[in-house]
Each structure stands twice: as C-alpha cells, then as structure tokens.
Motif scaffolding. Structure first.
Motif, PDB file in Angstrom:
ATOM      1  N   ARG A 168       8.670  36.121 -16.450  1.00 17.83           N
ATOM      2  CA  ARG A 168       8.870  36.248 -14.997  1.00 17.83           C
ATOM      3  C   ARG A 168       9.790  35.117 -14.565  1.00 17.83           C
ATOM      4  NH1 ARG A 168       4.245  35.592 -11.546  1.00 17.83           N
ATOM      5  NH2 ARG A 168       5.548  36.566  -9.948  1.00 17.83           N
ATOM      6  N   PRO A 169      11.093  35.328 -14.648  1.00 14.30           N
ATOM      7  CA  PRO A 169      12.034  34.228 -14.416  1.00 14.30           C
ATOM      8  C   PRO A 169      11.864  33.600 -13.038  1.00 14.30           C
ATOM      9  CG  PRO A 169      13.152  36.120 -15.367  1.00 14.30           C
ATOM     10  CD  PRO A 169      11.777  36.580 -14.995  1.00 14.30           C
ATOM     11  N   VAL A 170      12.133  32.305 -12.984  1.00 12.08           N
ATOM     12  CA  VAL A 170      11.950  31.564 -11.739  1.00 12.08           C
ATOM     13  C   VAL A 170      12.821  32.138 -10.627  1.00 12.08           C
ATOM     14  CG1 VAL A 170      13.672  29.811 -12.386  1.00 12.08           C
ATOM     15  CG2 VAL A 170      11.894  29.248 -10.727  1.00 12.08           C
ATOM     16  N   TRP A 171      14.007  32.655 -10.968  1.00 12.83           N
ATOM     17  CA  TRP A 171      14.899  33.154  -9.914  1.00 12.83           C
ATOM     18  C   TRP A 171      14.422  34.478  -9.324  1.00 12.83           C
ATOM     19  CZ3 TRP A 171      16.224  32.410 -14.986  1.00 12.83           C
ATOM     20  CH2 TRP A 171      16.471  33.540 -15.763  1.00 12.83           C
ATOM     21  N   THR A 172      13.453  35.119  -9.946  1.00 13.13           N
ATOM     22  CA  THR A 172      12.850  36.298  -9.322  1.00 13.13           C
ATOM     23  C   THR A 172      11.742  35.906  -8.356  1.00 13.13           C
ATOM     24  OG1 THR A 172      11.167  36.614 -11.050  1.00 13.13           O
ATOM     25  CG2 THR A 172      13.329  37.635 -11.405  1.00 13.13           C
ATOM     26  N   ARG A 173      11.360  34.632  -8.356  1.00  9.99           N
ATOM     27  CA  ARG A 173      10.258  34.156  -7.512  1.00  9.99           C
ATOM     28  C   ARG A 173      10.695  33.087  -6.515  1.00  9.99           C
ATOM     29  NH1 ARG A 173       6.734  31.455 -11.036  1.00  9.99           N
ATOM     30  NH2 ARG A 173       8.321  31.397 -12.676  1.00  9.99           N
ATOM     31  N   LEU A 174      11.923  32.591  -6.661  1.00 12.65           N
ATOM     32  CA  LEU A 174      12.439  31.540  -5.781  1.00 12.65           C
ATOM     33  C   LEU A 174      13.658  32.073  -5.041  1.00 12.65           C
ATOM     34  CD1 LEU A 174      12.266  28.452  -5.014  1.00 12.65           C
ATOM     35  CD2 LEU A 174      14.015  28.098  -6.784  1.00 12.65           C
ATOM     36  N   PRO A 175      13.618  32.161  -3.714  1.00 14.49           N
ATOM     37  CA  PRO A 175      14.808  32.614  -2.984  1.00 14.49           C
ATOM     38  C   PRO A 175      15.997  31.699  -3.269  1.00 14.49           C
ATOM     39  CG  PRO A 175      12.888  32.551  -1.541  1.00 14.49           C
ATOM     40  CD  PRO A 175      12.483  31.869  -2.810  1.00 14.49           C
ATOM     41  N   TRP A 220       9.109  25.339  -4.700  1.00 14.81           N
ATOM     42  CA  TRP A 220       9.041  25.891  -6.058  1.00 14.81           C
ATOM     43  C   TRP A 220       7.989  26.998  -6.092  1.00 14.81           C
ATOM     44  CZ3 TRP A 220      12.610  25.033  -9.518  1.00 14.81           C
ATOM     45  CH2 TRP A 220      12.405  25.410 -10.853  1.00 14.81           C
ATOM     46  N   PRO A 221       8.169  27.998  -6.957  1.00 12.29           N
ATOM     47  CA  PRO A 221       7.171  29.071  -7.030  1.00 12.29           C
ATOM     48  C   PRO A 221       5.790  28.537  -7.426  1.00 12.29           C
ATOM     49  CG  PRO A 221       9.190  29.721  -8.146  1.00 12.29           C
ATOM     50  CD  PRO A 221       9.324  28.261  -7.832  1.00 12.29           C
ATOM     51  N   ARG A 222       4.778  29.071  -6.766  1.00 15.86           N
ATOM     52  CA  ARG A 222       3.408  28.721  -7.145  1.00 15.86           C
ATOM     53  C   ARG A 222       3.094  29.272  -8.529  1.00 15.86           C
ATOM     54  NH1 ARG A 222       2.183  30.204  -1.735  1.00 15.86           N
ATOM     55  NH2 ARG A 222       1.414  28.439  -0.490  1.00 15.86           N
ATOM     56  N   ARG A 223       2.299  28.527  -9.251  1.00 14.25           N
ATOM     57  CA  ARG A 223       1.799  29.039 -10.524  1.00 14.25           C
ATOM     58  C   ARG A 223       0.592  29.941 -10.276  1.00 14.25           C
ATOM     59  NH1 ARG A 223       1.519  24.061 -14.740  1.00 14.25           N
ATOM     60  NH2 ARG A 223       0.788  22.880 -12.936  1.00 14.25           N
ATOM     61  N   GLY A 224       0.353  30.821 -11.207  1.00 16.48           N
ATOM     62  CA  GLY A 224      -0.808  31.692 -11.079  1.00 16.48           C
ATOM     63  C   GLY A 224      -0.494  32.977 -10.345  1.00 16.48           C
ATOM     64  N   ARG A 225      -1.535  33.630  -9.887  1.00 15.50           N
ATOM     65  CA  ARG A 225      -1.399  34.967  -9.316  1.00 15.50           C
ATOM     66  C   ARG A 225      -1.122  34.976  -7.823  1.00 15.50           C
ATOM     67  NH1 ARG A 225      -6.479  38.171 -12.196  1.00 15.50           N
ATOM     68  NH2 ARG A 225      -5.778  37.898 -14.377  1.00 15.50           N
ATOM     69  N   LEU A 226      -1.209  33.824  -7.179  1.00 10.32           N
ATOM     70  CA  LEU A 226      -1.063  33.811  -5.722  1.00 10.32           C
ATOM     71  C   LEU A 226       0.343  34.206  -5.283  1.00 10.32           C
ATOM     72  CD1 LEU A 226      -3.062  30.589  -4.774  1.00 10.32           C
ATOM     73  CD2 LEU A 226      -3.747  32.975  -4.444  1.00 10.32           C
ATOM     74  N   GLY A 227       1.337  33.829  -6.064  1.00  9.40           N
ATOM     75  CA  GLY A 227       2.705  34.145  -5.695  1.00  9.40           C
ATOM     76  C   GLY A 227       3.207  33.270  -4.568  1.00  9.40           C
TER      77      GLY A 227
END
Length: 505
Positions: A366-373, A395-402
């Motif tokens: 799950r690449p960081v750029w898919t989770r970080l605008p 930075w993207p949260r770790r875990g399932r919270l998103g």
C-alpha cells in the motif's frame, strides 16, 4: 549543471523550431518506452557534491579556475560561480560495503582538492549555504567563465524582464534584489542518482517525493544567507526565487516556477518530461543535428539532446534523467534535495538513508503516495525547510484507521522510516556493518535533534553572546565549521560554540 553549450544569439524562429524538435524528442522517448529499449536493472547509484572555496578567514574565494587547473581531474568541474566546484563520484552498485567505499573515495578526492586549493590560499568547504557570503559576492561578474552559465543567466534575466526579488522570512527577514541569477550559486547541494527501469520509475520517483521533507528535516545545513538567519534549510526558497522567470503578474496567475516540487504523483517517467514541455518555455533553444525519429526508424538510440537540455533547465527537487551508457538508454531519478555537508560521514549517512527508505517505500503493498495527498507532501517539504529537525509533518496513520496525522519528523524517522530504510538496504544487499553505521548516524541526529543547521545557529548565537559582531560571529562560525568538517566526526557529535582561546604564556 549539465551539458556544455556554445553561446550565441537566438532568432525569433529558433524557439518555435526548438519547440517542434522537443515534441519529436518526446515522441522518441515515448517510442523507446513502448518498445522496451531501456537497460535492464543494474542497481546503480551515483553521487555529485557541490563545494565552496573559502580562505582561512572563512570568506569565499573566487578561484575555481585556478583550483581546477591544479586539481587537473575530470572528476572535478566548475559550478555556477567562481567560488563553487563540483566533484562527481563514479557510479557504484548498491550492494556490499558500497557506503564505506564511497566514503573513502570522497575523502580521498576532497583531501586532494583541499591540498591543491591550498596552493592558492583557499580550501574546500561542504555546506549548504556559505554563511559569510555577501550580496557583493553574488553578482554576474563572479559567475564562472563558462558559456552555458552566461547564456543561462542572460536568458533567465530576459525571460523575467526585471530584477529578481529575494524575500525569505524565517527567524529573520531578508529582502533584496539581484540583477542576475548569481544568488543561486549560494546553494550547494548533494545530488543522488538512482538508475531505474521504466516499470519502476514512477514508484521510485513518488517515494522520493514523499520522503523529500524528511531528508531535509534530518539533513538541514543552510540557516544563513547574507548575514540573516532564515529557514533551517534556506536553499529551496533561495533557489526558486533566484531562478524565477515569472514577474509578479505571472505569479499571481498561477504560472508554475521553474524550481518546482511538482503537483501530482506520476505513473510514468513520460509524465514528467511531458510536463516540462507543456509548462516551461525553452530557455536555451540550441538545436542538435540528430533527428530522433529517423534514428529510431534506423534501429538506433537517439540522444534526445534537446529534451535533455530542456530538462536541465527545469529544477525539480526529484528530476527525471534520460541517459545513454554503452549505447543503451537508461532512466535515473536525480534527488536534489540535500545540502552539501557537514562531513563525509554525514553525506554518506544521508545517502544510505535515502536509498534504503526509497527502496522500501517503492515496494510497499500500500504505497505511501496512495495514502498521502500530494499537497501534503509539498506542504511537508516547505515545513521541513523552514523548521528543520524540529518540523512536524503530515504522514499516513499506521494500521486500519487510515487518514493522516501530524507527527514530529524525528519520531517519524526513528519509529517508522529507519526500520524501513534498514529493510531497504537489506534488499539492496548492503552489508549490515555499513547499514548499521550510517543509519546509526541518522538515529543519533534525531535522538539529539542536532544537525548542521542547529549547530551553525547555536554556535553563531553563542558567538554573539561572547560579544562578536554579526559579521565576525558568522566568520568565526564558518572557520570552526571548517575545522570540524575536516576532522570528519559526524555533526551530531560536534561541540557547540567556538574553541576557548589558548592561554598566554
């Protein structure tokens, strides 16, 4: 700063012809990508370091021609101003004891250059911005006597049509103007190259963009310019403003600056080269005789000379590079984020951290750029430049919270990115001893919240408290920095302040 060119007057039709040729070069690149003509994976990296020439008084010395004549090595080249040099380190495979080998090569090269510079009462200094530079040092008459720099200066000045405005508000506020691009020469950096296949390019570039802010936070080393204390890493705002072809009206319209973080994650190297053509007018419309599509039709590999030259006048912090080695084309990501210095050990620690963390981030499921605008990555970069190792980043949260969260850069590095960098270096095949030594330097910087910028600022303020004037404090700080740089211990171990004077008698 790129390819050699021959200066000459341009006619009105030259830019239109050049733009059309750029389009054919871009089509050629597209065909090369579609036909899978690029080199196989080689795990090759390269390194360039921009350097300053200083006297024993800590002041800049405009002597690069004389020093290069004495060095007499193709590994050393001119840079923009006469107090600048650049050393190029030959490409290495990313494996084994690569970082120790790099460190030894750089130490040997710098020691040799330092001895040769000493023959004209100068020395070598690795630092992001030389604190003793004055506005009178950064004028067009101090540009290196190289056609490309003269031509580039003339074209950027003509495109802007008025003086450049430097306006940086940090700890203190600097405002001044310049009639040339010479202030850009204050920015001395480390450039890290990584050869990648087309299939991996986008993932590596996106990962490098995501981590750029962290690189700056832990590696900041440029807190002073023209006697003012500004951002912890003042190179990026200075570079952008010193090369900004946009007068205020075009800035207000949202026209993009040539020094650019970017505005989106990409899916291919083609995206970046295409943006360069779409957004940025040519500065150096110099034509090559080669017709790239004809070369491709004949089974050859085109140099894409116009595309390469134009790409060199768009100053991305992570730049795409097209090159040819042994008749085979390849792509590289050129990371231009880091300042030079403080020591060889620090440079190699920054290098190891970058190559390790980029490898790991590029291969995440799950690449960081898919989770970080992307906007957050760009804002992070500015925040890190301003605040350095004390920056708080999104930075993207770790875990399932998103979602994302705000976190201290040092916490992010120690808790999340250093373990990733360790795994990335293992994936490259780097020896554990190399890995642990240099990542340990990054860990200690974060633990102590100490880097080149914090040391410079703290030592400068201590010198002021001891009664020195601002100018004397900056010069004394620079001289002490030079002493410690040449001793070679990493910056987090440096004692803050100036040495006590030796007792008389």
């Amino acid at each position: 700063m790129g390819e050699k060119v021959v200066a000459g007057p341009f006619e009105l039709a030259d830019r239109q012809r050049y733009r059309a040729k750029l389009g054919r070069c871009l089509t050629g690149l597209e065909r090369l990508l579609a036909e899978k003509r690029f080199d196989r994976p080689k795990n090759l990296m390269g390194l360039e370091i921009e350097l300053n020439l200083v006297g024993s008084d800590g002041m800049p010395r405009m002597l690069n021609g004389e020093v290069l004549e004495r060095i007499a090595s193709r590994d050393f080249q001119t840079e923009l101003a006469m107090f600048n040099l650049e050393v190029n380190i030959a490409p290495h495979r990313l494996d084994g004891r690569v970082f120790d080998r790099l460190a030894e090569e750089i130490r040997t090269s710098l020691a040799y250059a330092h001895r040769k510079a000493g023959e004209v009462d100068a020395g070598i200094l690795m630092i992001g911005i030389l604190p003793t530079l004055d506005r009178d040092d950064l004028v067009s008459s101090n540009l290196s006597a190289v056609d490309r720099y003269t031509l580039l200066n003339d074209q950027i000045v003509a495109a802007r049509g008025e003086d450049f405005v430097l306006d940086i508000e940090g700890v203190e506020h600097l405002t001044c103007t310049s009639g040339s691009i010479a202030p850009e020469a204050a920015c001395t950096s480390v450039q890290l190259h990584l050869q990648v296949t087309p299939d991996r390019f986008a993932d590596v570039w996106n990962a490098a963009q995501a981590v750029a802010a962290v690189q700056v936070a832990v590696g900041a080393n440029s807190p002073f310019l023209f006697g003012r204390e500004l951002w912890r890493e003042s190179r990026p705002p200075l570079f952008q403003q010193a090369t900004d072809t946009r007068p205020p009206e075009l800035q207000a319209q949202g026209v993009r600056p040539r020094t650019w973080f970017g505005e989106r994650w990409v899916t291919s190297a083609y995206d970046l080269f295409e943006e360069n053509l779409r957004y940025f007018p040519p500065l150096l419309p110099i034509h090559d005789d080669e017709e790239p599509l004809d070369v491709l039709d004949e089974g050859g590999i085109p140099s894409l000379a116009e595309l390469v030259l134009h790409n060199g006048t768009v100053y991305r912090w992570n730049r795409p590079v097209y090159g040819i080695a042994d008749g085979v084309p390849h792509l590289r990501v050129e990371n231009r984020v880091l300042p030079a210095g403080p020591t060889v050990t620090d440079v190699i620690a920054n290098t190891a951290f970058y190559y390790g963390v980029v490898r790991a981030l590029a291969e995440e499921s799950r690449p960081v750029w898919t989770r970080l605008p992307f906007e957050a990555a760009a804002a992070n970069f500015d925040t890190a430049c301003r605040d350095g190792i004390d920056a708080r980043l999104v930075w993207p949260r770790r875990g399932r919270l998103g979602g994302t969260t705000e976190i201290d850069a040092v916490t992010l590095v120690r808790d999340e990115l250093l373990p990733l960098a360790e795994a990335g270096l293992d994936a490259w095949g780097v020896e554990p001893a190399d890995r642990d030594l240099y990542l340990g330097v990054i860990d200690e910087r974060c633990r102590r919240r100490a880097n080149g910028a914090t040391w410079q600022a703290a030592t400068f303020h201590q010198a002021l408290e001891q009664g020195l004037s601002r100018e004397a404090a900056l010069a004394a700080t620079t001289r002490r920095y030079s002493e410690l740089m040449h001793l070679g211990e990493p910056v987090h171990t440096w004692p803050v302040g100036l040495p006590e004077p030796a007792p008389l008698g």
